[in-house]
Design a protein around this motif. Sequence first.
Motif, PDB file in Angstrom:
ATOM      1  N   LEU A   1       0.854  -1.178   0.000  1.00  0.00           N
ATOM      2  CA  LEU A   1       0.000   0.000   0.000  1.00  0.00           C
ATOM      3  C   LEU A   1       0.891   1.229   0.000  1.00  0.00           C
ATOM      4  O   LEU A   1       2.014   1.188   0.515  1.00  0.00           O
ATOM      5  CB  LEU A   1      -0.909   0.043   1.230  1.00  0.00           C
ATOM      6  N   ARG A   2       0.373   2.328  -0.533  1.00  0.00           N
ATOM      7  CA  ARG A   2       1.082   3.598  -0.436  1.00  0.00           C
ATOM      8  C   ARG A   2       0.151   4.627   0.192  1.00  0.00           C
ATOM      9  O   ARG A   2      -0.933   4.894  -0.318  1.00  0.00           O
ATOM     10  CB  ARG A   2       1.552   4.103  -1.800  1.00  0.00           C
ATOM     11  N   LEU A   3       0.601   5.178   1.300  1.00  0.00           N
ATOM     12  CA  LEU A   3      -0.127   6.234   1.979  1.00  0.00           C
ATOM     13  C   LEU A   3       0.396   7.581   1.501  1.00  0.00           C
ATOM     14  O   LEU A   3       1.596   7.750   1.265  1.00  0.00           O
ATOM     15  CB  LEU A   3       0.033   6.131   3.493  1.00  0.00           C
ATOM     16  N   SER A   4      -0.509   8.547   1.395  1.00  0.00           N
ATOM     17  CA  SER A   4      -0.149   9.905   1.010  1.00  0.00           C
ATOM     18  C   SER A   4      -0.600  10.878   2.085  1.00  0.00           C
ATOM     19  O   SER A   4      -1.620  10.662   2.743  1.00  0.00           O
ATOM     20  CB  SER A   4      -0.817  10.279  -0.315  1.00  0.00           C
ATOM     21  N   CYS A   5       0.160  11.941   2.239  1.00  0.00           N
ATOM     22  CA  CYS A   5      -0.169  12.991   3.218  1.00  0.00           C
ATOM     23  C   CYS A   5       0.081  14.333   2.546  1.00  0.00           C
ATOM     24  O   CYS A   5       1.238  14.664   2.236  1.00  0.00           O
ATOM     25  CB  CYS A   5       0.674  12.826   4.459  1.00  0.00           C
ATOM     26  N   VAL A   6      -0.965  15.082   2.324  1.00  0.00           N
ATOM     27  CA  VAL A   6      -0.850  16.395   1.699  1.00  0.00           C
ATOM     28  C   VAL A   6      -0.788  17.463   2.781  1.00  0.00           C
ATOM     29  O   VAL A   6      -1.632  17.500   3.686  1.00  0.00           O
ATOM     30  CB  VAL A   6      -2.024  16.672   0.757  1.00  0.00           C
ATOM     31  N   GLY A   7       0.243  18.319   2.681  1.00  0.00           N
ATOM     32  CA  GLY A   7       0.405  19.408   3.639  1.00  0.00           C
ATOM     33  C   GLY A   7       0.703  20.703   2.919  1.00  0.00           C
ATOM     34  O   GLY A   7       0.465  20.818   1.715  1.00  0.00           O
TER      35      GLY A   7
ATOM     36  N   SER B   1       3.253  23.748   1.501  1.00  0.00           N
ATOM     37  CA  SER B   1       4.586  23.726   0.884  1.00  0.00           C
ATOM     38  C   SER B   1       5.662  24.084   1.902  1.00  0.00           C
ATOM     39  O   SER B   1       6.753  23.502   1.893  1.00  0.00           O
ATOM     40  CB  SER B   1       4.623  24.691  -0.304  1.00  0.00           C
ATOM     41  N   ASP B   2       5.369  25.021   2.796  1.00  0.00           N
ATOM     42  CA  ASP B   2       6.357  25.400   3.807  1.00  0.00           C
ATOM     43  C   ASP B   2       6.689  24.223   4.718  1.00  0.00           C
ATOM     44  O   ASP B   2       7.846  23.980   5.067  1.00  0.00           O
ATOM     45  CB  ASP B   2       5.850  26.571   4.641  1.00  0.00           C
ATOM     46  N   ALA B   3       5.653  23.499   5.126  1.00  0.00           N
ATOM     47  CA  ALA B   3       5.872  22.362   6.017  1.00  0.00           C
ATOM     48  C   ALA B   3       6.711  21.294   5.324  1.00  0.00           C
ATOM     49  O   ALA B   3       7.643  20.728   5.906  1.00  0.00           O
ATOM     50  CB  ALA B   3       4.540  21.783   6.475  1.00  0.00           C
ATOM     51  N   LEU B   4       6.383  21.006   4.082  1.00  0.00           N
ATOM     52  CA  LEU B   4       7.120  19.977   3.372  1.00  0.00           C
ATOM     53  C   LEU B   4       8.582  20.357   3.189  1.00  0.00           C
ATOM     54  O   LEU B   4       9.462  19.499   3.202  1.00  0.00           O
ATOM     55  CB  LEU B   4       6.484  19.727   2.004  1.00  0.00           C
ATOM     56  N   ARG B   5       8.846  21.640   3.054  1.00  0.00           N
ATOM     57  CA  ARG B   5      10.224  22.093   2.822  1.00  0.00           C
ATOM     58  C   ARG B   5      11.030  22.226   4.113  1.00  0.00           C
ATOM     59  O   ARG B   5      12.225  21.945   4.120  1.00  0.00           O
ATOM     60  CB  ARG B   5      10.214  23.439   2.107  1.00  0.00           C
ATOM     61  N   THR B   6      10.393  22.636   5.187  1.00  0.00           N
ATOM     62  CA  THR B   6      11.169  23.033   6.365  1.00  0.00           C
ATOM     63  C   THR B   6      10.884  22.241   7.638  1.00  0.00           C
ATOM     64  O   THR B   6      11.642  22.346   8.602  1.00  0.00           O
ATOM     65  CB  THR B   6      10.950  24.525   6.666  1.00  0.00           C
TER      66      THR B   6
ATOM     67  N   ASP C   1       7.340  14.604  -2.222  1.00  0.00           N
ATOM     68  CA  ASP C   1       7.234  15.265  -3.516  1.00  0.00           C
ATOM     69  C   ASP C   1       6.864  16.710  -3.222  1.00  0.00           C
ATOM     70  O   ASP C   1       5.687  17.022  -2.974  1.00  0.00           O
ATOM     71  CB  ASP C   1       6.184  14.579  -4.394  1.00  0.00           C
ATOM     72  N   ILE C   2       7.879  17.577  -3.217  1.00  0.00           N
ATOM     73  CA  ILE C   2       7.653  18.971  -2.847  1.00  0.00           C
ATOM     74  C   ILE C   2       6.672  19.634  -3.803  1.00  0.00           C
ATOM     75  O   ILE C   2       5.816  20.421  -3.393  1.00  0.00           O
ATOM     76  CB  ILE C   2       8.976  19.751  -2.819  1.00  0.00           C
ATOM     77  N   ALA C   3       6.769  19.312  -5.083  1.00  0.00           N
ATOM     78  CA  ALA C   3       5.889  19.934  -6.087  1.00  0.00           C
ATOM     79  C   ALA C   3       4.424  19.626  -5.816  1.00  0.00           C
ATOM     80  O   ALA C   3       3.540  20.409  -6.167  1.00  0.00           O
ATOM     81  CB  ALA C   3       6.280  19.464  -7.484  1.00  0.00           C
ATOM     82  N   LYS C   4       4.171  18.479  -5.179  1.00  0.00           N
ATOM     83  CA  LYS C   4       2.791  18.072  -4.877  1.00  0.00           C
ATOM     84  C   LYS C   4       2.444  18.285  -3.412  1.00  0.00           C
ATOM     85  O   LYS C   4       1.354  17.892  -2.972  1.00  0.00           O
ATOM     86  CB  LYS C   4       2.585  16.605  -5.251  1.00  0.00           C
ATOM     87  N   ASN C   5       3.363  18.861  -2.647  1.00  0.00           N
ATOM     88  CA  ASN C   5       3.140  19.094  -1.212  1.00  0.00           C
ATOM     89  C   ASN C   5       2.736  17.806  -0.505  1.00  0.00           C
ATOM     90  O   ASN C   5       1.862  17.811   0.378  1.00  0.00           O
ATOM     91  CB  ASN C   5       2.050  20.150  -0.986  1.00  0.00           C
ATOM     92  N   THR C   6       3.359  16.717  -0.874  1.00  0.00           N
ATOM     93  CA  THR C   6       2.920  15.414  -0.396  1.00  0.00           C
ATOM     94  C   THR C   6       4.082  14.590   0.160  1.00  0.00           C
ATOM     95  O   THR C   6       5.169  14.572  -0.424  1.00  0.00           O
ATOM     96  CB  THR C   6       2.244  14.620  -1.534  1.00  0.00           C
ATOM     97  N   VAL C   7       3.812  13.936   1.276  1.00  0.00           N
ATOM     98  CA  VAL C   7       4.711  12.950   1.861  1.00  0.00           C
ATOM     99  C   VAL C   7       4.071  11.578   1.670  1.00  0.00           C
ATOM    100  O   VAL C   7       2.857  11.428   1.860  1.00  0.00           O
ATOM    101  CB  VAL C   7       4.933  13.200   3.358  1.00  0.00           C
ATOM    102  N   TYR C   8       4.886  10.613   1.299  1.00  0.00           N
ATOM    103  CA  TYR C   8       4.377   9.271   1.041  1.00  0.00           C
ATOM    104  C   TYR C   8       4.976   8.274   2.039  1.00  0.00           C
ATOM    105  O   TYR C   8       6.078   8.469   2.547  1.00  0.00           O
ATOM    106  CB  TYR C   8       4.747   8.815  -0.367  1.00  0.00           C
ATOM    107  N   LEU C   9       4.240   7.204   2.252  1.00  0.00           N
ATOM    108  CA  LEU C   9       4.777   6.054   2.959  1.00  0.00           C
ATOM    109  C   LEU C   9       4.460   4.834   2.101  1.00  0.00           C
ATOM    110  O   LEU C   9       3.301   4.409   2.023  1.00  0.00           O
ATOM    111  CB  LEU C   9       4.174   5.899   4.356  1.00  0.00           C
ATOM    112  N   GLN C  10       5.468   4.330   1.431  1.00  0.00           N
ATOM    113  CA  GLN C  10       5.316   3.124   0.631  1.00  0.00           C
ATOM    114  C   GLN C  10       5.558   1.923   1.532  1.00  0.00           C
ATOM    115  O   GLN C  10       6.603   1.809   2.161  1.00  0.00           O
ATOM    116  CB  GLN C  10       6.322   3.112  -0.516  1.00  0.00           C
ATOM    117  N   MET C  11       4.578   1.035   1.591  1.00  0.00           N
ATOM    118  CA  MET C  11       4.639  -0.113   2.490  1.00  0.00           C
ATOM    119  C   MET C  11       4.626  -1.395   1.657  1.00  0.00           C
ATOM    120  O   MET C  11       3.688  -1.625   0.882  1.00  0.00           O
ATOM    121  CB  MET C  11       3.455  -0.083   3.456  1.00  0.00           C
ATOM    122  N   GLU C  12       5.647  -2.180   1.832  1.00  0.00           N
ATOM    123  CA  GLU C  12       5.798  -3.434   1.091  1.00  0.00           C
ATOM    124  C   GLU C  12       5.796  -4.613   2.068  1.00  0.00           C
ATOM    125  O   GLU C  12       6.102  -4.464   3.248  1.00  0.00           O
ATOM    126  CB  GLU C  12       7.117  -3.424   0.313  1.00  0.00           C
TER     127      GLU C  12
END
Length: 122
Positions: free
Chosen positions: A18-24, A26-31, A72-83
Amino acid sequence: QVPLVESGGGSVQAGGSLRLSCVGSSDALRTFCMAWFRQAPGKEREWMAIFGDDGWRQYADSVKGRFTISKDIAKNTVYLQMENLKPEDTAMYYCAARNGACSAASSSYESWGQGIQVTVSS
């Protein structure tokens, strides 16, 4: 605090992915330090993966080699890929952000997503 919105959870059989996504923001994703935690019924919230603003990443022993955190800074998204998911990975998963150095302590994070359920059947 920054708003965080998770998606991508669901049910999967053991060994699946599964892949989880978290949209936040842009400032948070960068800093900020971005992290994924999980909480199973009757258990405390535990950290799974951390992504520092300098690119440093760390994983809990229980998921090392199976989970990957990325941004993915351009998408303001953090992912968690779970295998290779296991039944013991079943829990509510949370995205978190901290304006400061990364920490494994959930109490040090100011911002949390609403949580998303992951269920792994045997």
